[in-house]
Design an enzyme around this catalytic site. Sequence first.
Site, short mmCIF file in Angstrom:
data_model
loop_
_atom_site.label_atom_id
_atom_site.label_comp_id
_atom_site.label_asym_id
_atom_site.label_seq_id
_atom_site.Cartn_x
_atom_site.Cartn_y
_atom_site.Cartn_z
N LYS A 122 20.21 13.80 19.45
CA LYS A 122 20.66 15.03 20.12
C LYS A 122 22.15 14.96 20.42
O LYS A 122 22.65 13.92 20.88
CB LYS A 122 19.91 15.24 21.43
CG LYS A 122 18.42 15.51 21.28
CD LYS A 122 17.80 15.73 22.66
CE LYS A 122 16.30 16.01 22.57
NZ LYS A 122 15.69 16.19 23.91
N ASP A 123 22.85 16.09 20.25
CA ASP A 123 24.28 16.11 20.57
C ASP A 123 24.52 15.79 22.05
O ASP A 123 25.37 14.97 22.38
CB ASP A 123 24.90 17.45 20.19
CG ASP A 123 24.09 18.66 20.63
OD1 ASP A 123 23.71 18.74 21.81
OD2 ASP A 123 23.80 19.54 19.78
N HIS A 176 6.87 16.59 23.40
CA HIS A 176 6.76 18.05 23.46
C HIS A 176 5.72 18.56 22.47
O HIS A 176 4.98 19.51 22.76
CB HIS A 176 8.11 18.70 23.16
CG HIS A 176 9.03 18.77 24.33
ND1 HIS A 176 8.75 19.49 25.47
CD2 HIS A 176 10.24 18.19 24.56
CE1 HIS A 176 9.74 19.38 26.33
NE2 HIS A 176 10.66 18.59 25.80
N THR A 212 17.06 17.13 29.95
CA THR A 212 17.82 16.16 29.18
C THR A 212 19.31 16.15 29.51
O THR A 212 19.90 15.10 29.74
CB THR A 212 17.63 16.43 27.67
OG1 THR A 212 16.25 16.28 27.35
CG2 THR A 212 18.45 15.49 26.83
#
Length: 550
Positions: free
Chosen positions: A166-167, A314, A84
């Site tokens: 997500k950061d 996932h 990612t």
Amino acid sequence: MRAFLSVFIICLLFSCKSQKEAMSSKNTALNTQPKLVVGIVVDQMRYDYLTRFYSKYGDDGFKRLVNQGFNCKNHHFNYVPTYTGPGHASIFTGTTPKMHGIISNNWYDKVLDSYVYCAGDTTVQSVGTLDKAGQMSPHRLKTTSFADENRLFTQMRGKTIGISVKDRGAILPAGHTANAAYWFHGKDEGRFISSTFYFNTLPNWVQTFNNSAIAESYLKEWNTLYDINSYTESGSDLNAFEGGFRGKDNATFPYDLKALSKENRGFDILKATPYGNSIVTDFAIAAIDGEQLGQDNFTDVLTVSFSSTDYVGHNFGVNSKEIEDTYLRLDKEVARLLQKLDVKVGKGNYTLFLTSDHGAVEVPSYLQSVNIPSGYFDADAFKAKLKSAIILNYKAEAFIKNISNSQIFLNREVIKGYGLKLEDVQQAIVNEIIDYKHINKAYTATSMSTTEFTSGLESLLQKGYNQKRSGDVLYVLDPAVIKYSKTGSTHGSALNYDTHVPLLFFGKGIKNGSTLEHTTIPDIAPTMSALLGISFPNGATGKPLEFVLD
């Protein structure tokens, strides 16, 4: 004489008029930039999710992008690892980890002798929460993004806003000069947060959003959007290849998210459901209004990363009913975002691209059940065997500082103290591990630094290898062999299931069509820069896709 003078004046006037028209035409040609560029990344989206579920998509989401935009059907990552952090960085910087330095999500830092996180930054503080989840910034990203270049080009008048669950999915695309990056903080809060890298207080529109209880509204039942019996593009709902949630005996629909949230980190459970994507769309729409994006003559950039697809993949795997339902629902989120852009910015006034940060492998235990070679890599057994091996008359454990991300980091001081050459130890370890089970290839850092590989797996490894941050030995697992649980999917390899992802362009300045020509992730940012008439990101190695631009 008077007649001649009259003719001369008339000719001069026509000449001036034609020059003015030419200059006006030239200025028009150079000033056709969109008011807003929207970069969408769908986390863990394999290319075949676009085609496999196509017949069930509506007309206003993915199909609109395909039918009215440009579809690059043979689009790939040209490096490994396909994770990612590196993926988001590469999409927006136009280069690979070799240049931009984001070599993984987490990696072992040879100087600090500890692990670091790609977006972690203890020098900044959280904004919007007291939790440390806001201590993030892009400081480990070594190059600019096309959003940075747009900010520089417009003298900082063009805005950049990054949004994700997500950061890292919000921070890395937005780059170093972003006005803001926002990510979702779950647990018992369920709110979008940021860091002091950008500002000290959340804008009023963000506070209003956080106080609206939108997140709480998604703690509800997750059932299939349509009749589950119509989900013929995925496997059976009850099988042995899925993870599921704590508090529920099996991974089957429906899921009572409010009840399950108590044993699954509160609001964090939303991240692993389609509703995580829904709240990102909600927030992106609020940002378009709150920041007045695309409302002046300076191009703004909005980056949106839909991360819940990755969490679902996932957890449940590539072939699950859950992944099919997530994409059918995401199609509606894309349509909702496009509709907002049509109304707020205007049709023909914005440009959008959609791609992914990596794909995913079919669950190996499922592949084994249908006789396709696959398996699981026992990392602990690998480390134990290697450390006990005799390398150049010494126990290998003495040479090894760390093994992670399919790389081996050596203790160079010890090696020097034994009077050994680093490259000799690297090669001896390659010779040792190449015969280990599930190790397909192995290479030394010396070869990555001294040999130019132009094709094949070696080229992909080299483009992902950063001389200052990567390890001394790199190894590659067999196809469809992963270091993961026996349920759910993961990613990271150089194989097509991880590298082949969608790339759709849409809107102002984009042709209508498709291609099977091979394109790569680093081509996206230069294409956007060419469209905007701005400098390429300073480390860009990709090329503009000329056939995409109108």
